[in-house]
Design an enzyme around this catalytic site. Structure first.
Site, short mmCIF file in Angstrom:
data_model
loop_
_atom_site.label_atom_id
_atom_site.label_comp_id
_atom_site.label_asym_id
_atom_site.label_seq_id
_atom_site.Cartn_x
_atom_site.Cartn_y
_atom_site.Cartn_z
N TYR A 106 -19.60 -48.54 -36.06
CA TYR A 106 -18.55 -49.51 -35.76
C TYR A 106 -17.30 -49.12 -36.54
CZ TYR A 106 -16.67 -53.93 -34.12
OH TYR A 106 -15.90 -54.89 -33.51
N LYS A 116 -36.95 -54.53 -11.77
CA LYS A 116 -36.34 -53.29 -11.28
C LYS A 116 -35.91 -52.42 -12.46
CE LYS A 116 -35.04 -51.61 -7.19
NZ LYS A 116 -35.72 -51.76 -5.90
#
Length: 425
Positions: free
Chosen positions: A38, A93
């Site tokens: 970060y 899925k």
């Protein structure tokens, strides 16, 4: 059935709700790790991507990330239950993408007041992803939604209910026709159902050599023919001059029956009227258009496929979409086009003719599997799918499909491997 319901609900709820989670791909054990992940380190890839958008594929997970998106208007065989109810299916899925092709997935359920609102929402977020898998969207809206998003996005957009079903069906059907001593060009085909999957199946078969005048599509009203004035533009493609009006009329002398409709709609009498060595793809789930038991009792020469895993020759979309996206992502394709679909179907067709490894047979509790009437389509647990189908899609000969790129990387199963550079436009 109650045991299955209990087991399914427990599976989804325990030990933590849902089927997907986010995993870290970089170390985070030290202060320096976090500074790189970060602030301030993250500023460096930000600057690079701002300079060259293609570098998002090098510095972020975009290139291996697919959105599985639904509005919940056609959930499995359950109908329009809304976007939130579709979430377990979209997560499922995602499980299949990750398990079979190493592809990361965000499932996204969109509450939209119109197809255009859905299109606008997906287009605006498409920049996040390397590809978009549309799922469980009702016809005919699904056709317009997919068409618009293909035009407006620069990444592959693929409605699996249409094209995944079509690709696996085409592969199995061509093999079945070969066993029956017939060809796709000459086959008389009856398609019961005129929704998204049915229309896409027939369109792909035409692309692969079927004659449109030999296809008789049947909807709730009867045979789709040139004299009808109640057809939408998608059904009208298959309207031609014929005196056939009912399913029974269409079945007379037909070589192939494809059912993408509902349970028990193909009668024994209808099957008896078909040509020698009839091919029946009864894909309604969980109850097919005709049960395999009745079909085989009626015709000893029938070649049968269903959508169920407990019978031979399952038409299972998992044979297609993970590996189609894998190949498309590997070469940073802008589209999944007709050439790619045909390449995938042919790869599946050819794989069914290869000797089946013992580990695949063991996974299905059989001694052996061999190309023939009860093995016309590969099994999902065949590890060769990730190579053969994905590579066929990646090599499909259409330069319109590709984005120019300097390098590309691919996930095959869990291992990263370096691929050759893509051909220039």
């Amino acid at each position: 059935m109650s045991d299955l319901k209990t087991a399914a609900l427990e599976y989804h709820a325990q030990p933590r709700p849902g089927k997907l989670s986010v995993e870290l791909t970089k170390p985070t054990a030290t202060a320096r790790d976090l500074a790189l992940a970060y602030s301030p380190g993250v500023a460096e890839p930000v600057r690079e991507i701002a300079r060259d958008a293609e570098l998002a594929y090098q510095y972020t997970g975009k290139g291996n990330l697919v959105a599985v998106i639904s509005d919940g208007t056609a959930i499995l065989g359950l109908g329009n239950l809304g976007p939130l109810a579709s979430k377990p299916v979209m997560e499922g899925k995602g499980v299949l993408f990750k398990r079979f092709a190493g592809i990361d997935v965000f499932d996204i359920e969109v509450e939209s007041e119109s197809p255009q609102a859905f299109i606008d929402t997906v287009r605006r977020i498409s920049i996040t992803f390397g590809g978009i898998n549309l799922e469980d969207i009702k016809a005919p809206e699904c056709f317009e939604i997919e068409r618009a998003l293909i035009e407006q996005c620069d990444i592959p957009v693929f409605h699996d209910d249409q094209h995944g079903t079509a690709i696996v069906t085409a592969a199995g059907m061509i093999n079945a026709l070969e066993i029956a001593g017939k060809t796709l060009a000459d086959a008389k085909i009856v398609c019961l159902g005129a929704g998204a999957a049915a229309i896409s199946c027939m369109k792909l078969l035409v692309s692969m050599g079927a004659q449109i005048e030999n296809i008789f599509m049947v909807d709730r009203t009867g045979v789709i023919h040139a004299g009808r004035d109640d057809l939408n533009q998608y059904k009208a493609v298959f309207a031609h001059a014929t005196d056939k009006r009912s399913l029974a009329d269409a079945l007379e002398g037909a070589d192939v029956f494809v059912g993408l409709s509902g349970p028990n709609l193909l009668s024994a009498e209808g099957l008896k009227s078909m040509a020698p060595n009839p091919i029946v793809f009864a894909c309604s789930n969980p109850d097919p258009e005709i049960s395999p038991e009745l079909a085989h009792a009626t015709r000893s020469d029938v070649i049968m496929a269903t959508g169920r895993s407990d019978y031979p020759n399952q038409v299972n979309n998992v044979l297609g979409f993970p590996f189609i996206f894998r190949g498309a992502l590997d070469v940073r394709a802008k589209r999944i086009n007709e050439e790619m679909k045909i390449a995938a179907a042919n790869a599946l067709k050819d794989l069914a003719k290869l000797p089946v490894p013992k580990e695949v047979c063991a996974a299905y509790g059989v001694e052996s599997l061999e190309f023939g009437r009860e093995y016309i389509i590969p099994k999902p647990m065949d590890a060769r799918l990730i190579t053969l189908v994905s590579d066929a899609v990646a090599k499909a000969p259409s330069r319109l499909a590709w984005l120019p790129c300097r390098t590309r990387r691919t996930t095959r199963s869990k291992a990263w491997m370096t691929c050759s550079t893509a051909e220039p436009l």
